[in-house]
Design a protein around this motif. Structure first.
Motif, mmCIF file in Angstrom:
data_model
loop_
_atom_site.group_PDB
_atom_site.id
_atom_site.type_symbol
_atom_site.label_atom_id
_atom_site.label_comp_id
_atom_site.label_asym_id
_atom_site.label_seq_id
_atom_site.Cartn_x
_atom_site.Cartn_y
_atom_site.Cartn_z
ATOM 1 N N VAL A 36 -1.569 -3.381 3.053
ATOM 2 C CA VAL A 36 -1.403 -2.210 2.192
ATOM 3 C C VAL A 36 -0.096 -2.354 1.438
ATOM 4 O O VAL A 36 0.793 -3.089 1.846
ATOM 5 C CB VAL A 36 -1.324 -0.866 2.964
ATOM 6 N N GLY A 38 3.098 0.033 -0.147
ATOM 7 C CA GLY A 38 3.675 1.330 0.168
ATOM 8 C C GLY A 38 4.115 1.345 1.614
ATOM 9 O O GLY A 38 4.045 0.326 2.307
ATOM 10 N N TRP A 39 4.549 2.496 2.087
ATOM 11 C CA TRP A 39 5.118 2.566 3.428
ATOM 12 C C TRP A 39 4.075 2.191 4.472
ATOM 13 O O TRP A 39 2.939 2.657 4.416
ATOM 14 C CB TRP A 39 5.636 3.983 3.676
ATOM 15 N N PRO A 44 8.419 -0.985 6.853
ATOM 16 C CA PRO A 44 8.931 0.380 7.044
ATOM 17 C C PRO A 44 9.996 0.768 6.022
ATOM 18 O O PRO A 44 10.198 1.949 5.777
ATOM 19 C CB PRO A 44 9.500 0.365 8.466
ATOM 20 N N LEU A 45 10.663 -0.200 5.428
ATOM 21 C CA LEU A 45 11.702 0.150 4.453
ATOM 22 C C LEU A 45 11.185 0.052 3.018
ATOM 23 O O LEU A 45 11.955 0.185 2.069
ATOM 24 C CB LEU A 45 12.915 -0.763 4.632
ATOM 25 N N VAL A 46 9.887 -0.158 2.886
ATOM 26 C CA VAL A 46 9.237 -0.320 1.577
ATOM 27 C C VAL A 46 10.002 -1.261 0.656
ATOM 28 O O VAL A 46 10.286 -0.940 -0.485
ATOM 29 C CB VAL A 46 8.970 1.028 0.863
ATOM 30 N N ILE A 166 5.153 0.679 -7.069
ATOM 31 C CA ILE A 166 4.882 1.939 -6.367
ATOM 32 C C ILE A 166 6.169 2.704 -6.071
ATOM 33 O O ILE A 166 6.286 3.884 -6.395
ATOM 34 C CB ILE A 166 4.110 1.657 -5.052
ATOM 35 N N THR A 167 7.157 2.024 -5.473
ATOM 36 C CA THR A 167 8.349 2.782 -5.064
ATOM 37 C C THR A 167 9.170 3.230 -6.270
ATOM 38 O O THR A 167 9.795 4.283 -6.221
ATOM 39 C CB THR A 167 9.277 1.967 -4.142
ATOM 40 N N GLU A 168 9.176 2.463 -7.332
ATOM 41 C CA GLU A 168 9.969 2.869 -8.502
ATOM 42 C C GLU A 168 9.231 3.862 -9.373
ATOM 43 O O GLU A 168 9.750 4.324 -10.391
ATOM 44 C CB GLU A 168 10.387 1.648 -9.320
#
Lengths: 303, 469
Positions: A36, A38-39, A44-46, A166-168
């Protein structure tokens, strides 16, 4: 009443979803993204940990035979969780699943030993089908062999790059879902049914403040342009409202020298005020940075 | 001050404590949520405003705004109204003030943690379901389930014969939202991927609006309007039509959000038809409330709570007219993914829904504090800032959306669309900032009410007293 609406909107569609056969695009996405994005427990720290590396392979790492055109190998180092299509072959759709198990031997892949997957083709009733091949079982390729027989520049950090997307929050402005209207001409074809199998998250995006990116690399495949554009979009597109992503460069540039962001911004402001003829030079990024992975993902996956 | 009751015996906690805790928390989150909204809007108008830091990048702030207003403001305001309306309508006390307080406590902590993580980039990458699944579990088990138990038990212990429509909605919607949360987040818990994941994301997004945000807001209006005007509800039967039609028609059109995705065509068509049928509950609700106002329309001008409530109901008219038709294939291709939809979403959440909740929070806090609102002038300031700010936002985004739509079909280079939208982005920021300012004033007004508002004598309602400021 709620039960009825649940069966219509959840249970019935699930038959359609389960019968969707994965296309090459779907296999490529799923294999290059890993389990996957994402988290997750492996990340765990993406930061894009626990993701496979997509290697552009131009010769067989074992026999040395040339591949023309080059093929993609999805390298899962020992311990890297497998893609959803390998973990749960039902995600592949019935035909692709049976090919991937009978010919591709994906059921023999071991997470602890790592594995290399490729996408192969087989003929079923006169039609060509793409399926997943576990090259570790079928051809004896090991992850380290594939990585060592290739140049660093052939390693594409696609899974990590999508994590950055995703994270940004790029997907708050961009979409990955061309529509049926003008998008055919400008942003390319909409995805097919099997293009998403095993992908998580799909991140279609719902609010388009910027161009659709699903096929952006077909319009523009310049790494240099991408680099300038991410450092400061207004260097190449003065009217852009896209944010600067200079922080994805990290602290040092490709030569290990610290990047002086304050100085860069000051000089850029001077350039905008007309005090300088040219904008300051954009630093070359280091190979293990997020920006490298992001551009890898764009240029490899978004064709 | 309220926190001292967390470990008190249930009998010793004064009724209304949970309401007050929830009420102030919701206003606080409204201020935070709209503040971040205004900040984000500034970034879209001026991309180099606060640039170069990861945490203040647009992509890190946008989802925090959305979830702060949905889970912080709107949902907490819902909980607040449930804490006082459910017992009042059952002629009884809240089943457990203590559980209510703990729910509010968990909610504030869980949400702060969730939003903080989201802000740092810990996300599932699924719109509206962005919170990572451990936080989803906190929401389900620490927040929604305790809230539900409290409301269901209060309804079960009622001392009236029937159940008033508001409580029908409250009881049912908490059950629905729990189901919706569990199903929607199952994609992350069970690693459901691909189209299933994409569909579940929008299944959740649609149903959390359809089975939680819109119906509970309507349920609140079914209480506040009759209560404040003194008129009985025009028709309980139309209320029932509204209730059942919501369940039948609002729970099914999820896939109209994904008409461009390769979902089964039968599902999309089904969704579009059901989407038009949402007009049935919508018309039932609006008609019922407006007919209840009969003979008391002067209160629309004179009474702040009615002013907010009726404005919310009136905004439901364009909301549903847009909503019912923009999701048909004939129209959707033009407006999909444009600012039009952003305008529509704000019409639903900031327009219709928030106005109804603001009224209920004003009313409930005065009732439970037993204090008259500190200042009418500030309340009117709040009203006008929020409504004007909202209208600026709504109109400018609608225009921006139409420009984007035109850009789509005439194959205009995207950058020209960005340039054409710029003035409307500035207007959007101005509007959003006005809403934020209004809410700051509201927070101040409510704080002053708690410390300096005139005490409401026993047996009287706050709105029966004259204002002093």
């Amino acid at each position: 009443m709620l039960g009825l609406s649940m069966s219509i909107t959840l249970f019935f569609p699930s038959w359609d979803f389960r019968s969707a056969e994965s296309t090459w695009v779907g296999l490529d996405k799923s294999l290059s993204n890993g389990r996957v994005i994402g988290w997750s427990y492996e990340d765990p720290l993406v930061r894009g940990d626990g993701k496979p590396i997509t290697v552009i392979l131009n010769k067989d790492p074992k026999t040395g035979e040339e591949f023309d055109p080059a093929i993609r190998a999805y390298v899962y180092k020992p311990g890297t969780p497998f893609a959803a299509v390998v973990n749960h072959p039902d995600n592949l759709g019935p035909t692709v699943k049976s090919l991937s198990i009978s010919k591709g031997k994906i059921d023999q892949a071991e997470k602890s030993a790592g594995a290399v997957f490729i996408i192969s083709y087989a003929d079923v009733n006169g039609e060509e089908w793409a399926y997943v091949e576990n090259a570790t079982a079928t051809r004896g390729w090991t992850p380290s062999q594939v990585l060592n027989s290739t140049d660093e520049s052939q390693h594409k950090y696609v899974g990590k790059g999508k994590t950055v997307y995703i994270t940004e929050g790029c997907w708050w402005c961009h979409t990955l879902l061309p529509e049926h209207t003008q998008d055919w001409q400008v942003f390319g074809w909409p995805p097919y049914v099997g293009d998403m199998n095993g992908e998580m998250p799909t991140a279609f995006g719902s609010d388009r403040k910027a161009p659709d990116l699903l096929h952006v690399a077909s319009r523009n495949s310049s790494r240099e342009w991408m680099m300038l554009h991410f450092f400061n979009p207004r260097l190449v597109q003065p009217n852009s409202i896209m944010p600067r992503f200079d922080y994805l460069w990290g602290k040092t540039d490709a030569n290990g020298n610290p990047i002086d962001f304050a100085k860069w911004r000051k000089e850029y402001d001077e350039y905008r005020k007309g005090l300088r003829a040219y904008p300051p030079e954009v630093p070359e990024y280091a190979p293990d940075t997020e920006i490298r992975a992001l551009i890898d993902w764009i240029l490899t996956s978004l064709k | 001050m309220l926190l001292k009751y967390l470990f008190a015996k249930n009998e010793d906690i004064p009724p209304g404590t949970a309401t007050i805790f929830f009420g102030y928390s919701s206003i606080f989150w409204f201020v935070i949520g709209t503040g971040i909204g205004s900040f984000n809007a500034a970034k879209l108008a001026f991309p180099d405003f606060v640039t170069g830091t990861e945490l203040f990048a647009f992509g890190h702030m946008r989802q925090v705004h959305v979830l702060a207003v949905i889970l912080g403001w709107i949902s907490m305001a819902f909980a607040m109204t449930m804490m006082y309306m459910t017992p009042a309508l059952g002629n009884t006390k809240l089943w457990s003030e203590k559980l209510g307080l703990w729910t509010a406590m968990n909610w504030n902590i869980g949400l702060s943690l969730g939003l903080f993580l989201l802000w740092m980039g810990f996300t599932s990458g699924r719109e509206y379901s962005d919170l990572i699944w451990p936080i989803d579990l906190v929401v389900i088990f620490g927040v929604l389930l305790p809230l539900g138990i409290n409301v269901w038990m209060t309804i079960a212990h009622r001392r009236t014969q029937g159940i008033y429509i508001t409580n029908w909605f409250f009881g049912a919607c908490i059950f629905f939202v729990i189901v919706v949360f569990v199903v929607g987040q199952s994609a992350e818990l069970f690693n459901l991927t691909g189209l299933t994941e994409g569909y579940l994301t929008f299944w959740f997004a649609h149903n959390v609006l359809g089975l939680w945000i819109t119906p509970v807001a309507a349920a609140i209006a079914y209480y506040t309007i009759p209560k404040l005007t003194g008129n009985p509800l025009y028709s309980h039967r139309i209320g029932h039509l509204h209730f059942w039609a919501i369940i039948a028609f609002y729970s099914t059109p999820a896939s109209h959000h994904l008409l461009a995705a390769p979902l089964p065509e039968w599902l999309k068509s089904f969704a579009s038809v059901e989407g038009v049928l949402i007009l049935i509950p919508a018309v039932a609700f609006v008609a019922n409330i407006l007919l209840t106002m009969k003979g008391r329309w002067s209160m629309f001008v004179e009474n702040v709570e009615i002013k907010f409530s009726v404005t919310g109901v009136l905004l439901a008219i364009p909301l549903n007219m847009q909503g019912g038709f923009q999701q048909t294939r004939a129209i959707n291709w033009y407006v999909h993914g444009t600012g039009w939809i952003v305008a529509h979403a704000h019409l639903a959440l900031l327009g219709m829904s928030s106005f109804l909740e603001i009224a209920a929070v004003y009313f409930g806090l005065q009732q439970m504090l037993r204090r008259k609102l500190y200042s009418l002038a500030l309340a009117n300031f709040h009203y006008w800032f929020v409504i004007i700010g909202f209208c600026i936002y709504w109109i400018s985004m609608t225009i921006a959306g139409l420009i984007q739509g035109a850009g789509k079909i005439y194959e205009v280079p995207y950058i020209d669309v960005v340039i054409a939208e710029h003035p409307y982005m500035i207007a959007r920021w101005v509007g959003g900032t006005m809403v934020f300012t209004g809410n700051l004033v509201w927070l101040y007004n409510m704080y002053m009410t708690a410390v300096e508002g005139t005490v409401v004598p026993k047996g009287r309602y706050a709105h029966e007293l004259a204002y002093e400021r």
